[in-house]
Design an enzyme around this catalytic site. Structure first.
Site, PDB file in Angstrom:
ATOM      1  CE1 TYR A 122     -13.298  45.722  -5.674  1.00 48.73           C
ATOM      2  CE2 TYR A 122     -12.763  44.226  -6.529  1.00 48.73           C
ATOM      3  CZ  TYR A 122     -13.811  45.014  -6.608  1.00 48.73           C
ATOM      4  OH  TYR A 122     -13.223  45.712  -8.069  1.00 48.73           O
ATOM      5  CG  ASP A 194      -7.566  45.231  -1.424  1.00 48.24           C
ATOM      6  OD1 ASP A 194      -6.818  45.990  -0.860  1.00 48.24           O
ATOM      7  OD2 ASP A 194      -9.086  44.669  -2.025  1.00 48.24           O
ATOM      8  CE  LYS A 219     -10.389  50.043  -8.195  1.00 52.13           C
ATOM      9  NZ  LYS A 219     -10.714  49.481  -6.987  1.00 52.13           N
TER      10      LYS A 219
HETATM   11  C1  LIG Z   1     -10.925  47.841  -7.360  1.00 46.96           C
HETATM   12  C2  LIG Z   1     -10.522  46.934  -6.064  1.00 46.96           C
HETATM   13  C3  LIG Z   1      -9.704  45.571  -6.259  1.00 46.96           C
HETATM   14  C4  LIG Z   1      -9.573  45.175  -7.643  1.00 46.96           C
HETATM   15  O1  LIG Z   1      -8.736  45.623  -8.970  1.00 46.96           O
HETATM   16  P1  LIG Z   1      -9.357  45.587 -10.262  1.00 46.96           P
HETATM   17  O2  LIG Z   1      -8.034  46.198 -10.822  1.00 46.96           O
HETATM   18  O3  LIG Z   1     -11.084  46.492 -10.521  1.00 46.96           O
HETATM   19  O4  LIG Z   1      -9.369  44.139 -10.479  1.00 46.96           O
HETATM   20  C5  LIG Z   1      -9.093  44.782  -5.210  1.00 46.96           C
HETATM   21  N1  LIG Z   1      -9.706  45.660  -4.006  1.00 46.96           N
HETATM   22  C6  LIG Z   1     -10.577  46.742  -3.679  1.00 46.96           C
HETATM   23  C7  LIG Z   1     -10.312  47.167  -2.400  1.00 46.96           C
HETATM   24  C8  LIG Z   1     -10.621  47.682  -5.108  1.00 46.96           C
HETATM   25  O5  LIG Z   1     -11.276  48.481  -4.553  1.00 46.96           O
END
Ligand SMILES: *Cc1c(COP(=O)(O)O)cnc(C)c1O
Length: 410
Positions: A122, A194, A219
Protein backbone atom coordinates in the site's frame (compact mmCIF):
# COMPACT_ATOMS: atom_id res chain seq x y z
CA UNK A 1 -26.08 -19.23 29.23
CA UNK A 2 -25.26 -22.80 28.12
CA UNK A 3 -21.81 -23.09 26.57
CA UNK A 4 -21.67 -24.48 23.05
CA UNK A 5 -19.49 -27.55 22.60
CA UNK A 6 -16.07 -27.15 20.98
CA UNK A 7 -14.43 -23.99 19.66
CA UNK A 8 -16.82 -21.47 18.15
CA UNK A 9 -16.65 -20.76 14.44
CA UNK A 10 -15.64 -17.28 13.22
CA UNK A 11 -19.16 -16.17 12.25
CA UNK A 12 -20.35 -16.96 15.77
CA UNK A 13 -17.37 -15.23 17.38
CA UNK A 14 -18.25 -12.08 15.40
CA UNK A 15 -21.54 -11.93 17.28
CA UNK A 16 -20.41 -12.56 20.84
CA UNK A 17 -16.91 -11.04 20.99
CA UNK A 18 -16.31 -8.35 23.60
CA UNK A 19 -19.75 -8.58 25.18
CA UNK A 20 -18.52 -9.04 28.73
CA UNK A 21 -21.29 -8.90 31.34
CA UNK A 22 -19.39 -6.24 33.31
CA UNK A 23 -19.60 -3.98 30.24
CA UNK A 24 -23.15 -4.72 29.09
CA UNK A 25 -24.89 -5.81 32.28
CA UNK A 26 -26.39 -9.28 32.41
CA UNK A 27 -29.78 -10.51 31.24
CA UNK A 28 -31.10 -11.03 34.76
CA UNK A 29 -30.49 -7.36 35.68
CA UNK A 30 -32.73 -4.53 34.55
CA UNK A 31 -30.94 -2.22 32.12
CA UNK A 32 -28.67 -4.85 30.57
CA UNK A 33 -27.91 -4.06 26.90
CA UNK A 34 -26.65 -6.03 23.90
CA UNK A 35 -23.82 -3.70 22.85
CA UNK A 36 -21.33 -2.14 25.26
CA UNK A 37 -22.41 1.50 25.69
CA UNK A 38 -20.34 4.43 24.43
CA UNK A 39 -18.23 5.22 27.47
CA UNK A 40 -16.78 8.70 27.03
CA UNK A 41 -14.02 9.57 29.45
CA UNK A 42 -10.71 11.32 29.70
CA UNK A 43 -10.85 11.40 33.49
CA UNK A 44 -11.70 8.42 35.62
CA UNK A 45 -12.53 9.20 39.25
CA UNK A 46 -11.08 7.35 42.23
CA UNK A 47 -12.73 6.96 45.63
CA UNK A 48 -9.71 8.36 47.53
CA UNK A 49 -6.04 9.32 47.17
CA UNK A 50 -4.88 5.83 48.12
CA UNK A 51 -6.83 4.38 45.19
CA UNK A 52 -5.51 7.16 42.89
CA UNK A 53 -1.96 6.24 43.88
CA UNK A 54 -2.69 2.62 42.97
CA UNK A 55 -3.96 3.65 39.52
CA UNK A 56 -0.71 3.51 37.57
CA UNK A 57 0.30 0.18 39.10
CA UNK A 58 -3.06 -1.46 38.43
CA UNK A 59 -3.61 -0.17 34.93
CA UNK A 60 -3.43 -3.40 32.94
CA UNK A 61 -5.91 -3.73 30.10
CA UNK A 62 -9.51 -3.85 31.11
CA UNK A 63 -9.04 -1.59 34.16
CA UNK A 64 -9.78 2.07 34.44
CA UNK A 65 -6.85 4.45 34.82
CA UNK A 66 -6.94 7.42 32.45
CA UNK A 67 -8.75 7.97 29.15
CA UNK A 68 -5.68 7.27 27.05
CA UNK A 69 -5.86 3.64 28.21
CA UNK A 70 -9.43 3.41 26.93
CA UNK A 71 -12.68 2.32 28.50
CA UNK A 72 -15.09 -0.58 27.93
CA UNK A 73 -16.18 0.54 24.44
CA UNK A 74 -12.64 0.35 23.06
CA UNK A 75 -11.75 -2.70 25.14
CA UNK A 76 -14.78 -4.57 23.79
CA UNK A 77 -13.73 -3.94 20.17
CA UNK A 78 -10.12 -4.92 20.86
CA UNK A 79 -11.21 -8.06 22.70
CA UNK A 80 -13.61 -9.07 19.90
CA UNK A 81 -10.77 -8.74 17.36
CA UNK A 82 -8.39 -10.74 19.56
CA UNK A 83 -10.92 -13.56 19.81
CA UNK A 84 -11.07 -13.70 16.01
CA UNK A 85 -7.29 -14.05 15.59
CA UNK A 86 -6.08 -17.49 16.73
CA UNK A 87 -2.77 -17.12 18.55
CA UNK A 88 -3.26 -13.47 19.48
CA UNK A 89 -2.80 -12.36 23.07
CA UNK A 90 -4.18 -8.89 22.49
CA UNK A 91 -5.13 -6.21 19.96
CA UNK A 92 -4.34 -2.51 19.92
CA UNK A 93 -6.50 0.11 18.23
CA UNK A 94 -5.10 3.03 16.23
CA UNK A 95 -6.67 6.19 14.78
CA UNK A 96 -6.20 4.87 11.20
CA UNK A 97 -4.83 1.91 9.30
CA UNK A 98 -1.71 3.93 8.50
CA UNK A 99 -1.20 4.67 12.21
CA UNK A 100 -1.42 0.92 12.87
CA UNK A 101 1.29 0.17 10.28
CA UNK A 102 3.54 2.96 11.58
CA UNK A 103 2.93 1.94 15.19
CA UNK A 104 3.90 -1.66 14.45
CA UNK A 105 7.02 -0.71 12.47
CA UNK A 106 8.22 1.76 15.11
CA UNK A 107 7.78 -0.97 17.72
CA UNK A 108 10.00 -3.56 16.08
CA UNK A 109 12.65 -1.40 14.35
CA UNK A 110 15.70 0.49 15.65
CA UNK A 111 18.38 2.58 13.93
CA UNK A 112 20.69 0.39 11.84
CA UNK A 113 18.03 -2.26 11.17
CA UNK A 114 17.01 -3.41 7.71
CA UNK A 115 13.33 -3.74 6.81
CA UNK A 116 12.14 -5.80 3.84
CA UNK A 117 8.94 -4.50 2.25
CA UNK A 118 6.87 -6.21 -0.42
CA UNK A 119 6.94 -4.28 -3.70
CA UNK A 120 3.12 -4.33 -3.88
CA UNK A 121 2.73 -2.58 -0.52
CA UNK A 122 0.00 0.00 0.00
CA UNK A 123 1.42 3.35 -1.07
CA UNK A 124 1.62 4.98 2.40
CA UNK A 125 3.55 1.90 3.63
CA UNK A 126 6.22 2.65 1.02
CA UNK A 127 6.16 6.29 2.04
CA UNK A 128 6.73 5.50 5.73
CA UNK A 129 9.66 3.26 4.80
CA UNK A 130 11.30 5.69 2.40
CA UNK A 131 10.61 8.72 4.60
CA UNK A 132 10.32 8.55 8.37
CA UNK A 133 12.04 5.21 8.83
CA UNK A 134 14.95 6.29 6.65
CA UNK A 135 15.31 9.43 8.76
CA UNK A 136 15.48 7.24 11.83
CA UNK A 137 18.28 5.16 10.34
CA UNK A 138 16.30 2.16 9.11
CA UNK A 139 17.18 0.86 5.66
CA UNK A 140 14.34 -0.52 3.52
CA UNK A 141 14.75 -3.06 0.74
CA UNK A 142 11.79 -3.79 -1.52
CA UNK A 143 11.21 -7.27 -2.92
CA UNK A 144 9.04 -8.97 -5.53
CA UNK A 145 6.54 -10.91 -3.39
CA UNK A 146 6.36 -13.71 -5.98
CA UNK A 147 10.13 -14.27 -6.27
CA UNK A 148 11.09 -16.28 -3.19
CA UNK A 149 14.69 -16.86 -4.28
CA UNK A 150 15.39 -13.15 -4.75
CA UNK A 151 13.67 -12.44 -1.42
CA UNK A 152 15.94 -14.91 0.36
CA UNK A 153 19.08 -13.17 -0.91
CA UNK A 154 18.02 -9.83 0.61
CA UNK A 155 18.42 -10.95 4.22
CA UNK A 156 21.48 -9.85 6.18
CA UNK A 157 22.56 -9.74 9.82
CA UNK A 158 20.68 -6.49 10.31
CA UNK A 159 17.33 -7.61 8.84
CA UNK A 160 14.84 -7.20 11.65
CA UNK A 161 11.44 -7.30 10.01
CA UNK A 162 9.48 -8.06 6.85
CA UNK A 163 6.28 -6.25 5.85
CA UNK A 164 3.89 -8.25 3.66
CA UNK A 165 0.57 -7.40 2.05
CA UNK A 166 -1.35 -10.24 0.41
CA UNK A 167 -3.24 -9.93 -1.80
CA UNK A 168 -1.71 -6.57 -2.75
CA UNK A 169 -4.54 -4.09 -2.42
CA UNK A 170 -4.24 -2.78 -6.01
CA UNK A 171 -2.57 -5.50 -8.02
CA UNK A 172 -3.82 -8.49 -6.01
CA UNK A 173 -0.66 -10.63 -5.99
CA UNK A 174 -1.04 -13.49 -3.51
CA UNK A 175 2.34 -14.41 -2.07
CA UNK A 176 3.29 -17.60 -0.25
CA UNK A 177 2.98 -16.06 3.19
CA UNK A 178 3.87 -19.22 5.21
CA UNK A 179 7.04 -19.71 3.12
CA UNK A 180 8.13 -16.04 3.30
CA UNK A 181 7.43 -15.93 7.04
CA UNK A 182 9.41 -19.14 7.61
CA UNK A 183 12.43 -17.69 5.78
CA UNK A 184 12.18 -14.52 7.87
CA UNK A 185 12.07 -16.60 11.06
CA UNK A 186 15.18 -18.56 9.98
CA UNK A 187 16.96 -15.21 9.77
CA UNK A 188 15.66 -14.00 13.12
CA UNK A 189 13.34 -11.45 11.53
CA UNK A 190 9.70 -10.75 12.40
CA UNK A 191 6.90 -10.94 9.81
CA UNK A 192 4.27 -8.20 9.81
CA UNK A 193 1.26 -8.70 7.56
CA UNK A 194 -1.13 -6.03 6.35
CA UNK A 195 -4.14 -8.36 6.51
CA UNK A 196 -6.79 -5.79 5.55
CA UNK A 197 -8.02 -7.69 2.47
CA UNK A 198 -8.93 -10.99 4.16
CA UNK A 199 -9.03 -10.08 7.84
CA UNK A 200 -8.67 -12.76 10.50
CA UNK A 201 -11.77 -14.68 9.36
CA UNK A 202 -10.32 -15.04 5.85
CA UNK A 203 -6.66 -15.46 6.78
CA UNK A 204 -5.59 -16.40 10.34
CA UNK A 205 -2.25 -14.63 10.05
CA UNK A 206 -0.55 -15.68 13.28
CA UNK A 207 -1.51 -19.33 12.73
CA UNK A 208 0.06 -19.13 9.25
CA UNK A 209 3.42 -17.96 10.56
CA UNK A 210 3.14 -14.17 10.86
CA UNK A 211 4.14 -12.43 14.08
CA UNK A 212 2.00 -9.31 13.76
CA UNK A 213 -1.36 -8.95 12.00
CA UNK A 214 -2.35 -5.43 10.93
CA UNK A 215 -5.73 -4.26 9.65
CA UNK A 216 -7.29 -1.06 8.44
CA UNK A 217 -10.60 -1.38 10.32
CA UNK A 218 -11.65 1.53 8.10
CA UNK A 219 -12.42 -1.07 5.44
CA UNK A 220 -14.45 -4.21 6.18
CA UNK A 221 -14.67 -4.13 9.95
CA UNK A 222 -16.38 -0.77 10.11
CA UNK A 223 -17.82 -1.40 6.67
CA UNK A 224 -19.86 1.79 6.33
CA UNK A 225 -17.31 4.29 4.94
CA UNK A 226 -17.61 6.64 7.90
CA UNK A 227 -14.79 5.77 10.34
CA UNK A 228 -10.98 5.64 10.13
CA UNK A 229 -9.34 3.10 12.43
CA UNK A 230 -6.59 0.49 12.50
CA UNK A 231 -5.66 -2.52 14.60
CA UNK A 232 -2.63 -4.65 15.37
CA UNK A 233 -2.90 -8.14 16.92
CA UNK A 234 0.04 -10.17 18.25
CA UNK A 235 1.20 -12.72 20.79
CA UNK A 236 1.97 -11.78 24.38
CA UNK A 237 5.54 -10.48 24.17
CA UNK A 238 5.06 -8.37 21.06
CA UNK A 239 1.70 -7.16 22.30
CA UNK A 240 3.40 -5.71 25.37
CA UNK A 241 5.95 -3.89 23.19
CA UNK A 242 3.29 -2.63 20.79
CA UNK A 243 1.23 -1.36 23.70
CA UNK A 244 4.15 0.63 25.11
CA UNK A 245 4.81 2.24 21.72
CA UNK A 246 1.12 3.07 21.26
CA UNK A 247 1.03 4.68 24.69
CA UNK A 248 4.21 6.67 23.98
CA UNK A 249 2.81 7.90 20.67
CA UNK A 250 -0.55 8.70 22.25
CA UNK A 251 -2.43 6.43 19.87
CA UNK A 252 -6.05 6.38 21.00
CA UNK A 253 -9.44 5.98 19.31
CA UNK A 254 -12.65 7.65 20.36
CA UNK A 255 -15.35 5.53 22.04
CA UNK A 256 -17.85 6.76 19.45
CA UNK A 257 -15.72 5.42 16.60
CA UNK A 258 -15.05 2.20 18.51
CA UNK A 259 -18.80 1.67 18.96
CA UNK A 260 -19.35 2.17 15.21
CA UNK A 261 -16.56 -0.24 14.32
CA UNK A 262 -17.93 -2.81 16.78
CA UNK A 263 -21.38 -2.43 15.22
CA UNK A 264 -19.81 -3.00 11.80
CA UNK A 265 -17.95 -6.07 13.02
CA UNK A 266 -21.20 -7.83 13.98
CA UNK A 267 -22.35 -7.97 10.34
CA UNK A 268 -18.94 -8.40 8.73
CA UNK A 269 -19.46 -12.12 8.12
CA UNK A 270 -22.59 -11.73 5.99
CA UNK A 271 -21.23 -8.65 4.24
CA UNK A 272 -18.02 -10.43 3.27
CA UNK A 273 -19.94 -13.44 2.01
CA UNK A 274 -22.26 -11.34 -0.13
CA UNK A 275 -19.38 -9.22 -1.50
CA UNK A 276 -17.33 -12.29 -2.31
CA UNK A 277 -20.22 -13.98 -4.14
CA UNK A 278 -20.96 -10.81 -6.14
CA UNK A 279 -17.29 -10.15 -6.90
CA UNK A 280 -16.87 -13.68 -8.22
CA UNK A 281 -19.89 -13.28 -10.48
CA UNK A 282 -18.64 -9.92 -11.80
CA UNK A 283 -15.06 -11.16 -12.21
CA UNK A 284 -16.38 -14.08 -14.28
CA UNK A 285 -18.31 -11.63 -16.44
CA UNK A 286 -15.31 -9.30 -16.82
CA UNK A 287 -13.08 -12.17 -17.92
CA UNK A 288 -15.40 -12.64 -20.93
CA UNK A 289 -15.18 -9.00 -22.03
CA UNK A 290 -12.99 -8.17 -25.05
CA UNK A 291 -12.00 -4.82 -23.46
CA UNK A 292 -10.33 -6.60 -20.51
CA UNK A 293 -6.82 -8.06 -20.79
CA UNK A 294 -6.41 -9.33 -17.20
CA UNK A 295 -8.76 -9.98 -14.29
CA UNK A 296 -6.78 -9.74 -11.05
CA UNK A 297 -9.10 -11.51 -8.65
CA UNK A 298 -7.62 -14.31 -6.51
CA UNK A 299 -11.04 -15.79 -5.71
CA UNK A 300 -11.63 -16.43 -9.44
CA UNK A 301 -10.50 -19.91 -10.53
CA UNK A 302 -7.68 -19.58 -13.04
CA UNK A 303 -6.82 -15.99 -12.04
CA UNK A 304 -3.30 -15.13 -10.78
CA UNK A 305 -2.86 -16.20 -7.17
CA UNK A 306 -5.96 -18.38 -7.06
CA UNK A 307 -4.13 -21.59 -6.12
CA UNK A 308 -2.32 -20.01 -3.15
CA UNK A 309 -5.51 -18.25 -2.10
CA UNK A 310 -7.34 -21.56 -2.11
CA UNK A 311 -4.56 -23.27 -0.16
CA UNK A 312 -4.10 -20.64 2.56
CA UNK A 313 -7.26 -18.54 2.86
CA UNK A 314 -10.64 -19.32 4.38
CA UNK A 315 -12.47 -16.37 2.85
CA UNK A 316 -12.33 -13.53 0.36
CA UNK A 317 -13.83 -10.10 -0.16
CA UNK A 318 -15.16 -7.88 -2.91
CA UNK A 319 -11.92 -6.06 -3.77
CA UNK A 320 -10.36 -6.90 -7.13
CA UNK A 321 -8.91 -5.26 -10.24
CA UNK A 322 -8.85 -5.48 -14.00
CA UNK A 323 -6.31 -4.31 -16.57
CA UNK A 324 -7.82 -2.93 -19.78
CA UNK A 325 -6.75 -4.27 -23.13
CA UNK A 326 -4.78 -1.61 -24.95
CA UNK A 327 -6.98 1.37 -24.06
CA UNK A 328 -5.65 4.84 -23.23
CA UNK A 329 -6.28 6.87 -20.09
CA UNK A 330 -9.09 8.83 -21.75
CA UNK A 331 -10.96 5.62 -22.59
CA UNK A 332 -10.50 4.38 -19.05
CA UNK A 333 -11.85 7.68 -17.71
CA UNK A 334 -14.90 7.35 -19.98
CA UNK A 335 -15.50 3.87 -18.61
CA UNK A 336 -15.25 4.86 -14.94
CA UNK A 337 -17.14 8.13 -15.37
CA UNK A 338 -20.00 6.30 -17.08
CA UNK A 339 -20.55 3.97 -14.09
CA UNK A 340 -23.72 4.95 -12.27
CA UNK A 341 -23.78 2.53 -9.34
CA UNK A 342 -20.05 2.71 -8.49
CA UNK A 343 -18.77 5.69 -6.52
CA UNK A 344 -15.40 7.13 -7.52
CA UNK A 345 -13.34 7.39 -4.38
CA UNK A 346 -10.52 5.93 -2.31
CA UNK A 347 -10.91 3.30 0.33
CA UNK A 348 -12.98 0.12 0.09
CA UNK A 349 -14.88 -2.45 2.12
CA UNK A 350 -18.00 -0.31 2.55
CA UNK A 351 -21.57 -1.36 1.73
CA UNK A 352 -21.40 0.63 -1.53
CA UNK A 353 -19.48 -0.25 -4.67
CA UNK A 354 -16.51 1.88 -5.75
CA UNK A 355 -14.20 2.08 -8.78
CA UNK A 356 -10.84 3.86 -9.19
CA UNK A 357 -8.15 3.97 -11.87
CA UNK A 358 -4.66 2.83 -10.87
CA UNK A 359 -1.20 2.76 -12.43
CA UNK A 360 1.19 0.91 -10.12
CA UNK A 361 4.37 1.12 -12.22
CA UNK A 362 5.77 4.38 -10.73
CA UNK A 363 5.43 2.92 -7.22
CA UNK A 364 7.49 -0.19 -7.90
CA UNK A 365 11.21 -0.54 -7.37
CA UNK A 366 11.81 -4.32 -7.35
CA UNK A 367 10.72 -4.92 -10.93
CA UNK A 368 7.53 -6.71 -9.90
CA UNK A 369 5.20 -4.77 -12.24
CA UNK A 370 4.03 -5.36 -14.89
CA UNK A 371 4.30 -9.15 -14.62
CA UNK A 372 6.58 -10.69 -17.25
CA UNK A 373 4.88 -11.88 -20.40
CA UNK A 374 2.22 -9.19 -20.44
CA UNK A 375 1.52 -7.24 -23.57
CA UNK A 376 3.09 -3.76 -23.14
CA UNK A 377 -0.08 -1.98 -24.30
CA UNK A 378 -2.19 -3.60 -21.60
CA UNK A 379 -1.29 -1.53 -18.56
CA UNK A 380 -4.16 0.65 -17.30
CA UNK A 381 -5.89 -0.72 -14.22
CA UNK A 382 -9.31 -0.26 -12.68
CA UNK A 383 -9.93 -1.40 -9.12
CA UNK A 384 -13.41 -2.34 -7.95
CA UNK A 385 -14.69 -2.59 -4.41
CA UNK A 386 -17.90 -4.57 -4.74
CA UNK A 387 -20.60 -3.62 -2.26
CA UNK A 388 -23.94 -5.09 -1.28
CA UNK A 389 -26.04 -4.01 -4.28
CA UNK A 390 -27.76 -6.67 -6.40
CA UNK A 391 -24.94 -8.04 -8.58
CA UNK A 392 -27.24 -8.13 -11.63
CA UNK A 393 -27.56 -4.34 -11.43
CA UNK A 394 -23.79 -3.93 -11.05
CA UNK A 395 -23.22 -6.18 -14.06
CA UNK A 396 -25.65 -4.15 -16.17
CA UNK A 397 -23.88 -0.98 -15.05
CA UNK A 398 -20.48 -2.35 -16.14
CA UNK A 399 -21.98 -3.36 -19.47
CA UNK A 400 -23.34 0.11 -20.25
CA UNK A 401 -20.04 1.69 -19.13
CA UNK A 402 -18.08 -0.48 -21.60
CA UNK A 403 -20.45 0.71 -24.32
CA UNK A 404 -19.88 4.33 -23.28
CA UNK A 405 -16.09 3.81 -23.32
CA UNK A 406 -16.13 2.64 -26.93
CA UNK A 407 -18.76 5.07 -28.25
CA UNK A 408 -17.37 8.38 -27.07
CA UNK A 409 -13.89 7.47 -28.25
CA UNK A 410 -14.88 7.41 -31.92
C1 LIG B 1 -6.72 1.68 3.42
C2 LIG B 1 -5.58 0.80 3.71
C3 LIG B 1 -4.73 1.08 4.77
C4 LIG B 1 -4.81 2.33 5.58
O1 LIG B 1 -5.99 2.53 6.25
P1 LIG B 1 -6.45 4.01 6.67
O2 LIG B 1 -7.42 3.74 7.75
O3 LIG B 1 -7.05 4.61 5.45
O4 LIG B 1 -5.25 4.74 7.15
C5 LIG B 1 -3.71 0.18 5.03
N1 LIG B 1 -3.54 -0.92 4.27
C6 LIG B 1 -4.35 -1.22 3.24
C7 LIG B 1 -4.10 -2.45 2.44
C8 LIG B 1 -5.39 -0.36 2.91
O5 LIG B 1 -6.16 -0.63 1.86
Amino acid sequence: MAKAKGPLRPDTKLIGGGRRPEWTGTGDQPGAVVSPPVWRASTHLYPDTAALKQGPTRNEDGRFFYGRRGAPTQWALAEALTELEPGAFGTLLYPSGVAAITGALLTVLSPGDVLLVTDNAYDPSRHISNGMLKRFGVETRFFDPLDIDAYRTLFCERTKAVLLESPGSLTMEVCDIPALAAIAREHGALTLLDNTWAGPTGFPALERGCDISIMALTKHVNGHSDVLMGSVSAGEELYGQLRRTAQDLGHVVSPDDAALALRGLRTMGVRLQRETDSALELARYLSTRPEVAHVLCPILPGAPGHDLWKRDFTGGCGLFSIVLKGRDAAARARFIDALELFGIGYSWGGFESLAIPFDPAPNRSAGSWPPSGWNKEDRLGVRFSIGLEDPADLLADLEQAFAAMEQDGA
